[in-house]
Scaffold this motif. Sequence first.
Motif, short mmCIF file in Angstrom:
data_model
loop_
_atom_site.label_atom_id
_atom_site.label_comp_id
_atom_site.label_asym_id
_atom_site.label_seq_id
_atom_site.Cartn_x
_atom_site.Cartn_y
_atom_site.Cartn_z
N ARG A 78 -45.87 5.14 -21.94
CA ARG A 78 -45.84 3.69 -21.80
C ARG A 78 -46.74 3.05 -22.83
N THR A 79 -46.64 1.76 -22.97
CA THR A 79 -47.46 1.08 -23.97
C THR A 79 -48.04 -0.19 -23.34
N ARG A 105 -51.06 -2.00 -30.08
CA ARG A 105 -50.66 -1.53 -28.76
C ARG A 105 -51.47 -0.29 -28.42
N THR A 120 -43.61 -6.77 -37.77
CA THR A 120 -42.28 -6.31 -38.18
C THR A 120 -42.36 -5.30 -39.31
N LYS A 121 -43.42 -5.35 -40.10
CA LYS A 121 -43.49 -4.42 -41.21
C LYS A 121 -44.35 -3.20 -40.90
N PHE A 158 -45.02 2.17 -38.27
CA PHE A 158 -44.55 2.94 -37.13
C PHE A 158 -43.14 2.54 -36.69
N GLY A 159 -42.77 1.30 -36.99
CA GLY A 159 -41.44 0.83 -36.60
C GLY A 159 -41.19 1.07 -35.13
N GLY A 160 -40.04 1.62 -34.81
CA GLY A 160 -39.70 1.84 -33.41
C GLY A 160 -40.06 3.22 -32.92
N ARG A 161 -40.96 3.90 -33.62
CA ARG A 161 -41.23 5.29 -33.26
C ARG A 161 -42.13 5.44 -32.04
N GLU A 191 -42.34 3.86 -29.10
CA GLU A 191 -41.93 3.15 -27.90
C GLU A 191 -41.71 4.14 -26.77
N PRO A 192 -41.82 3.65 -25.52
CA PRO A 192 -41.61 4.58 -24.41
C PRO A 192 -40.33 5.39 -24.59
N THR A 193 -40.37 6.62 -24.20
CA THR A 193 -39.32 7.66 -24.32
C THR A 193 -39.34 8.39 -25.67
N THR A 198 -40.66 10.87 -35.98
CA THR A 198 -39.76 11.09 -34.84
C THR A 198 -39.28 12.53 -34.76
N ARG A 201 -34.86 11.01 -30.97
CA ARG A 201 -34.72 9.57 -30.86
C ARG A 201 -34.20 9.14 -29.51
N ARG A 240 -31.87 5.03 -25.03
CA ARG A 240 -32.29 3.69 -25.43
C ARG A 240 -31.17 2.68 -25.33
N PRO A 284 -37.06 -5.32 -42.91
CA PRO A 284 -37.74 -6.57 -43.23
C PRO A 284 -37.65 -6.86 -44.73
N ASP A 294 -38.40 3.28 -40.43
CA ASP A 294 -38.20 4.36 -39.46
C ASP A 294 -36.70 4.59 -39.27
#
Lengths: 241, 200
Positions: A15-16, A24, A46-47, A50-53, A55-57, A78, A81, A86, B176, B185
């Motif tokens: 979790r975050t 976070r 946004t930049k 880590f991007g979406g790496r 996130e929970p799961t 990652t 994924r 997701r 972006p 990513d």
Amino acid sequence: MSRGTLHRDEAVVLRTYKLGEADRIVVLLTRGRGKVRAVAKGVRKTKSKFGGRLEPTSHVAVQLYEGRELDIVTQAETIDRFRAVREDLDRFARASAMLETADQLAQEGEVNPRLHQMLVGALRTLDASDSPLVVPAFFWKVLALEGYRPEVDACVQCGADDVSLVAFDLDAGGLLCRTCRRGQSVSPEAVALLQMILGGRLNEALAVPPSPATHEVDHLATRAVEHHLERRLRSVTVLDH
Amino acid sequence: MTVYAGPVQDLIDELGRLPGVGPKSAQRIAFHLLKLPKDDALRLANAIAVVKDRVTFCHTCFNISEGERCGICGDPRRDTHVVCVVEEPRDIVAVEKTGEFKGRYHVLQGAISPIEGIGPDQLRVKELLARLEPEGIDEVILCTNPNIEGEATAMYLGRLLKPLGLKVTRIASGLPVGGDLEYADELTLGRALEGRRELD
């Protein structure tokens, strides 16, 4: 462990929490060091690198810098994924229930590679199949890992193994025969599923299509986990409509 | 550790509760306020009192507003057929800055997060549904955050709204502007490829 050192590890993000303006705190279940709380700096921008790496799961390879109270995530790559998890609300809700359970069970500073491995395995299975028993199987397996393996092959009260088992009692920790029955009644089909899951025939159980019996096993597993944790699982009811 | 006279310590404690203000900064701000002419300090106190008194949530879209309707909902020049669904009032500011959107908004005041026990019932979902028909809305833009909670929220709303025969759109995800491809990513880059457009 000494401060100021870098660790490489493999982890699932449980979790975050938001921290400050753009950071976070990520709660990780690592393979090598158990549950770790670490700061991911700038992850909400946004930049962010880590991007979406994180996130929970997410199942990631991370490099952590050990700080005084919290670690700092310096790199993340990652491994899995879990795209289907997701992108499917129902699977995401089910994955959340597993993450919540793992978060509740794991203690900081307590190494538990088996729990990590089971969570990764369960998430992979959930990502690949829509079996109704992925989450309950995970629940039963972690309970067994915690030392609370329910008795499913004989009556937990009198030990008779040549009679039909008709009820499950959470306090007694197992199935009961007709004479000793108390707690919740269970169907013979559900008993068979429980025996499959806990008797080393997990793949067989996962291939079973949804039925009232799978629902029964699911419900029972949730109650058993909640009984063990002594609290309700939030993730389970939130998206039930 | 209490070293200052009561009222000063109270001020430091209160300031220390603000986001991003630690004990040291709280102390610094408190001493700055002490040094300030009385008028200047009271202006700040008054601004806080006025905000807490007068600013509430818009009854229509749940943006922060002075009065029952926010400036956007009350603006007759805005397109009433399109509604942009966001998580927080701050997201409205972000979208407004683009100058690309002329419709109205709806603030959910959060996002679905099963692990924190936040489901649709804790969000302003019912209120959104109630707006659709009276306002003649025919497109809903799901503009929640592109993170896992925001996506879950968008999926939930999509599932809820689609059967009503509305046009339901989700904001695009991608790279972006001004960034480097190699640092993207996999998820973002994957989405960017998926949502690619033909050059004209």
